[in-house]
Design a protein around this motif. Structure first.
Motif, PDB file in Angstrom:
ATOM      1  N   GLY A  54       0.873  -1.245  -0.056  1.00 46.83           N
ATOM      2  CA  GLY A  54      -0.014   0.075   0.029  1.00 46.83           C
ATOM      3  C   GLY A  54       0.975   1.035  -0.039  1.00 46.83           C
ATOM      4  N   TYR A  55       1.794   1.257   0.689  1.00 46.81           N
ATOM      5  CA  TYR A  55       2.710   2.594   0.830  1.00 46.81           C
ATOM      6  C   TYR A  55       3.573   2.498  -0.474  1.00 46.81           C
ATOM      7  CZ  TYR A  55       6.967   5.394   1.912  1.00 46.81           C
ATOM      8  OH  TYR A  55       7.885   6.327   1.757  1.00 46.81           O
ATOM      9  N   GLN A  56       3.857   1.680  -1.125  1.00 50.05           N
ATOM     10  CA  GLN A  56       4.604   1.848  -2.393  1.00 50.05           C
ATOM     11  C   GLN A  56       3.581   2.545  -3.552  1.00 50.05           C
ATOM     12  OE1 GLN A  56       5.936  -2.269  -3.061  1.00 50.05           O
ATOM     13  NE2 GLN A  56       7.988  -1.795  -2.266  1.00 50.05           N
ATOM     14  N   GLY A  57       2.241   2.114  -3.380  1.00 49.88           N
ATOM     15  CA  GLY A  57       1.031   2.547  -4.243  1.00 49.88           C
ATOM     16  C   GLY A  57       1.071   4.041  -4.050  1.00 49.88           C
ATOM     17  N   PHE A  58       1.121   4.441  -2.629  1.00 46.65           N
ATOM     18  CA  PHE A  58       1.132   5.709  -2.141  1.00 46.65           C
ATOM     19  C   PHE A  58       2.514   6.392  -2.706  1.00 46.65           C
ATOM     20  CE2 PHE A  58       2.439   9.085   1.013  1.00 46.65           C
ATOM     21  CZ  PHE A  58       1.108   9.791   1.216  1.00 46.65           C
ATOM     22  N   LYS A  59       3.686   6.048  -2.594  1.00 50.56           N
ATOM     23  CA  LYS A  59       4.877   6.429  -2.887  1.00 50.56           C
ATOM     24  C   LYS A  59       4.913   6.858  -4.480  1.00 50.56           C
ATOM     25  CE  LYS A  59       9.775   6.444  -2.426  1.00 50.56           C
ATOM     26  NZ  LYS A  59      10.092   6.652  -3.817  1.00 50.56           N
ATOM     27  N   LYS A  60       4.349   5.864  -5.200  1.00 53.00           N
ATOM     28  CA  LYS A  60       4.330   5.880  -6.888  1.00 53.00           C
ATOM     29  C   LYS A  60       3.308   7.245  -6.955  1.00 53.00           C
ATOM     30  CE  LYS A  60       2.565   3.503 -10.573  1.00 53.00           C
ATOM     31  NZ  LYS A  60       2.082   2.190 -11.088  1.00 53.00           N
ATOM     32  N   ALA A  61       2.412   7.362  -6.397  1.00 53.88           N
ATOM     33  CA  ALA A  61       1.237   8.419  -6.786  1.00 53.88           C
ATOM     34  C   ALA A  61       2.161   9.844  -6.273  1.00 53.88           C
ATOM     35  CB  ALA A  61      -0.010   8.380  -5.965  1.00 53.88           C
ATOM     36  N   MET A  62       2.756   9.893  -5.294  1.00 52.72           N
ATOM     37  CA  MET A  62       3.697  11.087  -4.978  1.00 52.72           C
ATOM     38  C   MET A  62       4.579  11.597  -5.790  1.00 52.72           C
ATOM     39  SD  MET A  62       1.701  11.948  -2.388  1.00 52.72           S
ATOM     40  CE  MET A  62       0.465  11.177  -3.026  1.00 52.72           C
ATOM     41  N   ASP A  63       5.271  10.306  -6.418  1.00 51.35           N
ATOM     42  CA  ASP A  63       6.387  10.568  -7.353  1.00 51.35           C
ATOM     43  C   ASP A  63       5.837  10.888  -8.885  1.00 51.35           C
ATOM     44  OD1 ASP A  63       8.108   9.902  -5.349  1.00 51.35           O
ATOM     45  OD2 ASP A  63       8.509   7.763  -5.976  1.00 51.35           O
ATOM     46  N   GLY A 266      -1.462  -2.147  -3.605  1.00 53.27           N
ATOM     47  CA  GLY A 266      -1.184  -0.670  -3.644  1.00 53.27           C
ATOM     48  C   GLY A 266      -1.820  -0.075  -4.960  1.00 53.27           C
ATOM     49  N   ILE A 267      -2.069  -0.886  -5.871  1.00 49.79           N
ATOM     50  CA  ILE A 267      -3.123  -0.202  -7.020  1.00 49.79           C
ATOM     51  C   ILE A 267      -4.101   0.544  -6.609  1.00 49.79           C
ATOM     52  CG2 ILE A 267      -4.608  -0.918  -9.079  1.00 49.79           C
ATOM     53  CD1 ILE A 267      -2.440  -2.915  -9.760  1.00 49.79           C
ATOM     54  N   GLY A 268      -4.940   0.075  -5.726  1.00 55.10           N
ATOM     55  CA  GLY A 268      -5.891   0.646  -4.981  1.00 55.10           C
ATOM     56  C   GLY A 268      -5.825   2.180  -4.432  1.00 55.10           C
ATOM     57  N   VAL A 269      -4.720   2.084  -3.564  1.00 55.29           N
ATOM     58  CA  VAL A 269      -3.917   3.551  -3.235  1.00 55.29           C
ATOM     59  C   VAL A 269      -3.655   4.231  -4.291  1.00 55.29           C
ATOM     60  CG1 VAL A 269      -2.443   4.557  -1.798  1.00 55.29           C
ATOM     61  CG2 VAL A 269      -3.279   2.296  -1.082  1.00 55.29           C
ATOM     62  N   PHE A 270      -2.848   3.841  -5.318  1.00 52.53           N
ATOM     63  CA  PHE A 270      -2.660   4.737  -6.508  1.00 52.53           C
ATOM     64  C   PHE A 270      -3.775   5.017  -7.190  1.00 52.53           C
ATOM     65  CE2 PHE A 270      -1.372   5.371 -11.026  1.00 52.53           C
ATOM     66  CZ  PHE A 270      -0.326   6.146 -10.792  1.00 52.53           C
ATOM     67  N   GLN A 271      -4.685   4.122  -7.624  1.00 52.54           N
ATOM     68  CA  GLN A 271      -5.782   4.727  -8.321  1.00 52.54           C
ATOM     69  C   GLN A 271      -6.594   5.653  -7.933  1.00 52.54           C
ATOM     70  OE1 GLN A 271      -6.167   3.357 -11.510  1.00 52.54           O
ATOM     71  NE2 GLN A 271      -7.490   5.222 -11.688  1.00 52.54           N
ATOM     72  N   ALA A 272      -6.747   5.491  -6.393  1.00 48.34           N
ATOM     73  CA  ALA A 272      -7.653   6.601  -5.727  1.00 48.34           C
ATOM     74  C   ALA A 272      -6.852   8.136  -5.680  1.00 48.34           C
ATOM     75  CB  ALA A 272      -7.648   6.410  -4.308  1.00 48.34           C
ATOM     76  N   CYS A 273      -5.536   8.238  -5.618  1.00 48.29           N
ATOM     77  CA  CYS A 273      -4.845   9.315  -5.842  1.00 48.29           C
ATOM     78  C   CYS A 273      -4.893   9.900  -7.360  1.00 48.29           C
ATOM     79  CB  CYS A 273      -3.406   9.210  -5.540  1.00 48.29           C
ATOM     80  SG  CYS A 273      -3.131   8.783  -3.753  1.00 48.29           S
ATOM     81  N   LYS A 274      -4.852   8.987  -8.169  1.00 43.85           N
ATOM     82  CA  LYS A 274      -4.794   9.288  -9.705  1.00 43.85           C
ATOM     83  C   LYS A 274      -6.160   9.772  -9.840  1.00 43.85           C
ATOM     84  CE  LYS A 274      -3.548   7.459 -14.222  1.00 43.85           C
ATOM     85  NZ  LYS A 274      -4.869   7.671 -14.888  1.00 43.85           N
ATOM     86  N   ASP A 275      -7.311   9.229  -9.728  1.00 42.07           N
ATOM     87  CA  ASP A 275      -8.643   9.788  -9.863  1.00 42.07           C
ATOM     88  C   ASP A 275      -8.691  11.342  -9.144  1.00 42.07           C
ATOM     89  OD1 ASP A 275      -9.256   7.360 -11.199  1.00 42.07           O
ATOM     90  OD2 ASP A 275     -10.342   6.721  -9.515  1.00 42.07           O
ATOM     91  N   LEU A 276      -8.151  11.407  -7.835  1.00 42.77           N
ATOM     92  CA  LEU A 276      -8.226  12.825  -7.260  1.00 42.77           C
ATOM     93  C   LEU A 276      -7.406  13.826  -8.302  1.00 42.77           C
ATOM     94  CD1 LEU A 276      -8.956  14.588  -4.861  1.00 42.77           C
ATOM     95  CD2 LEU A 276      -6.672  14.041  -4.073  1.00 42.77           C
ATOM     96  N   SER A 277      -6.438  13.326  -8.766  1.00 42.28           N
ATOM     97  CA  SER A 277      -5.546  14.421  -9.567  1.00 42.28           C
ATOM     98  C   SER A 277      -5.770  14.835 -10.688  1.00 42.28           C
ATOM     99  CB  SER A 277      -4.085  13.792  -9.698  1.00 42.28           C
ATOM    100  OG  SER A 277      -3.943  12.618 -10.443  1.00 42.28           O
ATOM    101  N   GLU A 278      -7.043  13.742 -11.528  1.00 47.06           N
ATOM    102  CA  GLU A 278      -7.747  13.989 -12.550  1.00 47.06           C
ATOM    103  C   GLU A 278      -8.927  14.375 -12.315  1.00 47.06           C
ATOM    104  OE1 GLU A 278      -7.246  10.362 -14.601  1.00 47.06           O
ATOM    105  OE2 GLU A 278      -4.942  10.618 -14.971  1.00 47.06           O
ATOM    106  N   ASN A 279      -9.285  14.869 -11.354  1.00 44.70           N
ATOM    107  CA  ASN A 279     -10.599  15.371 -10.881  1.00 44.70           C
ATOM    108  C   ASN A 279     -11.716  14.342 -11.427  1.00 44.70           C
ATOM    109  OD1 ASN A 279     -10.116  17.941  -9.983  1.00 44.70           O
ATOM    110  ND2 ASN A 279      -9.613  18.716 -11.996  1.00 44.70           N
ATOM    111  N   LYS A 280     -11.417  13.097 -11.272  1.00 42.35           N
ATOM    112  CA  LYS A 280     -12.423  12.264 -11.539  1.00 42.35           C
ATOM    113  C   LYS A 280     -12.783  11.053 -10.267  1.00 42.35           C
ATOM    114  CE  LYS A 280     -10.273  10.974 -16.218  1.00 42.35           C
ATOM    115  NZ  LYS A 280      -9.545  10.042 -16.877  1.00 42.35           N
ATOM    116  N   PHE A 281     -12.284  11.565  -9.143  1.00 43.50           N
ATOM    117  CA  PHE A 281     -12.825  10.915  -7.909  1.00 43.50           C
ATOM    118  C   PHE A 281     -14.381  11.221  -7.658  1.00 43.50           C
ATOM    119  CE2 PHE A 281     -13.300  10.362  -3.361  1.00 43.50           C
ATOM    120  CZ  PHE A 281     -12.630   9.372  -3.222  1.00 43.50           C
ATOM    121  N   GLU A 282     -15.164   9.943  -7.357  1.00 43.81           N
ATOM    122  CA  GLU A 282     -16.318   9.844  -7.043  1.00 43.81           C
ATOM    123  C   GLU A 282     -16.553   9.120  -5.800  1.00 43.81           C
ATOM    124  OE1 GLU A 282     -18.986   8.376 -10.107  1.00 43.81           O
ATOM    125  OE2 GLU A 282     -17.308   7.965 -11.216  1.00 43.81           O
ATOM    126  N   SER A 283     -17.347  10.025  -4.651  1.00 43.05           N
ATOM    127  CA  SER A 283     -17.748   9.609  -3.516  1.00 43.05           C
ATOM    128  C   SER A 283     -18.927   8.524  -3.523  1.00 43.05           C
ATOM    129  CB  SER A 283     -17.749  10.918  -2.442  1.00 43.05           C
ATOM    130  OG  SER A 283     -16.657  11.474  -2.194  1.00 43.05           O
TER     131      SER A 283
END
Length: 338
Positions: A54-63, A266-283
């Motif tokens: 999970g942390y690696q997915g987070f770090k990938k998103a930050m990078d 970690g894909i779940g963490v990364f995808q959530a971050c990616k959706d946020l960054s692309e304004n695609k996040f849905e609650s």
């Protein structure tokens, strides 16, 4: 001009410089406008297991993404401790997205979502929603099902085992799927399944392994974090084999591991971050990914796996993808006690 402050002088100079000052100002504005993500990882981010993935997915998103990130780890797998940690992240960083990694955070995430209605939350490996909460679920139970079938096809003693620590929804679903895979591939194979109560206790995991081996198990499927090393060393000493999860354990320790139920959580963490960054996040949504995306979920088998076994596993995977086989989510059989 003597009445101007240093800041005013600097701003006046930038205005006079025109386009030369614009890149500097733009970088400052851009940095300030980055969405903020805060994440909670119970346990340790270097556990060679679920939390590290999970942390690696987070770090990938930050990078890779235009985000600013903060995280907290080494928090007990206990609801009140999780609530306190999530509340701390929400209050201190005021994030645009707050991530709770792992289904063990379900109750805590639901409580904090109510407490902070203006903050969007995500729980990975979850199956719950709220007006400001979504779940991102990598279906590790699908690779666990195949791991069960693989264990049943590879055992020489007719007895296989499962080990995990705490009883959280993703772990319970994966245990149920593993058991179903064993039964489907060979109903005559006996299954020993155990939840020890601790994901990180190395000595406890070794004791469970010794007891399961004494009861005849020659292949053990582990869903542990730091505790896995205790199982691995015991398997090595006893001359029995192991099937890992989350990462490629076959490549890491080929003398013990004959398979690994790959599930890159970690894909779940990364995808959530990616959706946020692309304004695609849905609650209020549940997002799932499984065997149809092999980089996320698949069964890894040792290079010397017999061709007949590989062919059987391939056919079973196709049956899952086509819907012919439904991956079970509940287990009602006996549990192994030490």
């Amino acid at each position: 001009m003597t009445g101007l402050t240093r800041r005013q002088l600097l701003l006046a100079t930038c205005a006079a410089a025109g386009t030369l000052a614009t890149p500097w100002l733009s970088r400052r504005v851009l940095a300030a406008s980055k969405p903020v993500v805060a994440a909670l990882f119970c346990g340790h981010i270097d556990d060679n297991g679920f939390m590290q993935a999970g942390y690696q997915g987070f770090k990938k998103a930050m990078d890779q993404l235009a985000l600013s990130g903060h995280y907290k780890d080494q928090v007990a797998n206990e609801t009140q401790a999780q609530i306190a940690a999530l509340r701390e992240l929400a209050t201190h960083y005021k994030p645009d997205l707050l991530i709770a990694h792992g289904g063990q955070n379900t109750d805590a995430a639901l409580a904090v979502a109510k407490e902070f209605p203006d903050i969007r939350l995500v729980i990975t490996q979850g199956a719950v929603t709220a007006s400001n909460l979504s779940s991102y679920d990598v279906r590790q139970e699908e690779s666990a099902w195949l791991a069960g079938a693989y264990a049943a096809l590879m055992t020489k003693t007719g007895v296989v085992a499962h080990q995990s620590g705490i009883r959280v929804p993703p772990g319970l679903r994966a245990r149920a799927s593993y058991a179903a895979g064993v039964k489907h591939a060979n109903p005559e194979v006996k299954l020993l399944t155990n939840f020890s109560g601790n994901q990180d206790d190395i000595e406890l995991a070794a004791r469970v392994t010794q007891a399961q081996a004494k009861a005849g198990a020659d292949i053990i499927y582990t869903m542990l974090n730091k505790g896995r090393s205790g199982t691995t060393q015991a398997c090595r000493e006893l001359g029995i084999k192991q099937i890992g999860n989350v990462i490629d354990w076959v490549a890491r320790e080929p003398d013990v591991f004959i398979g690994s139920a790959w599930a890159d959580v970690g894909i779940g963490v990364f995808q959530a971050c990616k959706d946020l960054s692309e304004n695609k996040f849905e609650s209020g949504k549940i997002f799932k990914v499984g065997l149809q995306q092999p980089d996320a979920v698949r069964l890894i088998m040792a290079p010397d796996t017999p061709d007949v076994v590989r062919q059987r596993i391939s056919a079973l995977q196709q049956d899952i993808l086509s819907g012919k086989i439904e991956v079970e989510a509940e287990f009602n059989g006996p549990e192994f006690q030490i």
